[in-house]
Write an enzyme that holds these catalytic residues in place. Structure first.
Site, PDB file in Angstrom:
ATOM      1  N   HIS A  66       0.828  -1.197   0.000  1.00 38.69           N
ATOM      2  CA  HIS A  66       0.000   0.000   0.000  1.00 38.69           C
ATOM      3  C   HIS A  66       0.867   1.253   0.000  1.00 38.69           C
ATOM      4  O   HIS A  66       2.082   1.184   0.226  1.00 38.69           O
ATOM      5  CB  HIS A  66      -0.927   0.025   1.217  1.00 38.69           C
ATOM      6  CG  HIS A  66      -2.113  -0.877   1.088  1.00 38.69           C
ATOM      7  ND1 HIS A  66      -2.066  -2.206   1.445  1.00 38.69           N
ATOM      8  CD2 HIS A  66      -3.370  -0.649   0.630  1.00 38.69           C
ATOM      9  CE1 HIS A  66      -3.249  -2.756   1.215  1.00 38.69           C
ATOM     10  NE2 HIS A  66      -4.056  -1.833   0.727  1.00 38.69           N
ATOM     11  N   LYS A  96      -0.780   4.926   4.399  1.00 35.03           N
ATOM     12  CA  LYS A  96      -1.642   3.969   5.101  1.00 35.03           C
ATOM     13  C   LYS A  96      -1.073   3.716   6.491  1.00 35.03           C
ATOM     14  O   LYS A  96       0.077   3.327   6.637  1.00 35.03           O
ATOM     15  CB  LYS A  96      -1.764   2.661   4.321  1.00 35.03           C
ATOM     16  CG  LYS A  96      -2.748   1.684   4.970  1.00 35.03           C
ATOM     17  CD  LYS A  96      -3.075   0.522   4.061  1.00 35.03           C
ATOM     18  CE  LYS A  96      -4.040  -0.441   4.721  1.00 35.03           C
ATOM     19  NZ  LYS A  96      -5.321   0.201   5.084  1.00 35.03           N
TER      20      LYS A  96
END
Length: 233
Positions: free
Chosen positions: A130, A134
């Site tokens: 990600h 995040k």
């Protein structure tokens, strides 16, 4: 349909764009401000932060506003929300990932787990990648994938971040700039490797799935999942 966006970060903005394209109206947009009347909305979409999610969802249910949530990190209180929803005859959906493609991927993952259950020579790992913004690791999607495998393969009892003993699933979490989200399930033996993968190209898939779930939830009573929305599984 009048929508409340509880959480107005990147996901909230992406949901707003899709909702407007589908003819809906955004009546509430909030990140930290709690000075709003949730009853103005037909449905609420919560993509906030773990510390705010429980109160956001409770407020909706207590005021008979259907609510969906994609916020992770608050699920120690999930059973409390289920109880509240049943008591108040509310409507609620939680999903670690609202992407329609990811929810198909969840089903593929569980089917593959059943097929691999008796093949003891294969070692399993999950990899998730990600963007660097995040905050949580592993991702809620990776945890859902691991739970789907555990449910269908008695070899695995739990999951652990990075490394794990044979009866646990290792989840490798990587953070790389500008990656919306990639999840890989990998079974490796001395002779071959079996891999299934989902790669998000942008946030639009998550946003579209959230809006579709919100549309579906209006007028219903109960606690549901994306399986109900998509009529799969």
């Amino acid at each position: 349909m009048k929508i409340a966006l509880l959480g107005y970060g990147k996901m909230g903005k992406a949901i707003e764009t899709i909702a407007l394209q589908r003819g809906h109206t955004i009546v509430i947009k909030t990140s930290r401000d709690t000075n709003y009347n949730i009853k103005e909305a037909d449905v609420a979409i919560d993509f906030s932060v773990p510390a705010a999610a429980f109160n956001n969802i409770s407020n909706c249910i207590n005021n008979q506003v259907p609510v969906i949530s994609g916020t992770t990190g608050w699920l120690d209180k999930y059973d409390d929300i289920v109880s509240l929803c049943e008591k108040q005859k509310g409507a609620f959906i939680y999903a670690s990932n609202f992407s329609l493609g990811v929810n198909i991927f969840f089903e593929l993952n569980e089917t593959l787990a059943k097929m691999m259950a008796k093949l003891k020579d294969y070692k399993l790992d999950i990899e998730e990648i990600h963007h660097t913004q995040k905050l949580d690791a592993p991702s809620g999607t990776a945890i859902t994938l691991a739970e789907g495998i555990i449910k269908n393969n008695t070899k695995y009892q739990d999951w652990q971040l990075d490394t794990a003993p044979d009866n646990s699933i290792p989840i490798i979490a990587k953070r790389i700039p500008e990656v919306p989200g990639t999840h890989v399930i990998r079974y490796t033996s001395p002779i071959d490797t079996i891999t299934i993968e989902h790669e998000a190209h942008n946030r639009e898939g998550f946003a579209l799935g959230a809006v579709i779930a919100a549309e579906w939830l209006v007028g219903k009573t109960g606690v549901f999942t994306m399986k109900d929305v998509l009529n799969i599984g």
